[in-house]
Motif scaffolding. Structure first.
Motif: not given
Length: 186
Positions: A164-175, A147-151, A156-162, A119-124
């Motif tokens: 289900d709107n699972d508030e616990q999962v969404c809020r625990s991510a950074s960003p 993304c954080r691990m791959q810098r 800015d580079d990857v705008a991520i949209l999930g 997945l990291g290779r694909w994202l890069m």
């Protein structure tokens, strides 16, 4: 517990999909609440409009003025496949192309390190900036971690949209993850 349910003498039940087989043995009309896969047409079931969720994800990402798009799903899971299909249709209709990463859901838990690498290779390799729809919020959170691990900068580079709107999962991510809310309660 089944013995308690029998004592209810219910005229019908609304159950989650994971309990359907068990409750079906009670021989009462049953509606299966939101599940991840559609059952036979002879069963009453409430399911998400997964293709529409994918199209909505495309609309949101297109509205940001992005020109590069990607979908990260789990191949073989009906909800993920349908969300990816709706996303791809909407992106193509807008005149763009979407890159797909969708490993088989059967092999997902076998090696986190292998998945992280692939997945990291694909994202890069994605053209940036890119709007990425994940099949659900859990998948979106994994993407933010990689993304954080791959810098790779989010959003800015990857705008991520999930989805289900699972508030616990969404809020625990950074960003924190933005997500499409489903009308499951309605």
């Amino acid at each position: 517990r089944m013995q308690n349910m029998r004592a209810w003498n219910a005229d019908g039940m609304i159950v989650i999909q994971s309990r359907f087989v068990e409750v079906r043995s009670l021989d009462v009309p049953t509606v299966v609440a939101v599940g991840s896969r559609a059952l036979k047409p002879s069963f009453s079931q409430v399911v998400c409009a997964d293709e529409e969720s994918g199209r909505e994800g495309a609309r949101v990402l297109l509205s940001l003025g992005l020109r590069n798009f990607a979908y990260c799903g789990l191949n073989g899971l009906e909800f993920s496949d349908n969300r990816g299909k709706g996303f791809q249709e909407a992106i193509l209709a807008a005149g763009f192309h979407a890159e797909f990463y969708s490993p088989s859901a059967q092999h997902l838990g076998q090696s986190w390190y292998r998945e992280q690498k692939l997945l990291g290779r694909w994202l890069m390799q994605l053209r940036k900036p890119v709007g990425l729809l994940a099949c659900n919020d859990d998948r979106a959170r994994v993407i933010t971690e990689i993304c954080r691990m791959q810098r790779i900068r989010v959003p800015d580079d990857v705008a991520i949209l999930g989805v289900d709107n699972d508030e616990q999962v969404c809020r625990s991510a950074s960003p924190p993850i933005s997500s499409i809310a489903l009308a499951t309660e309605r």
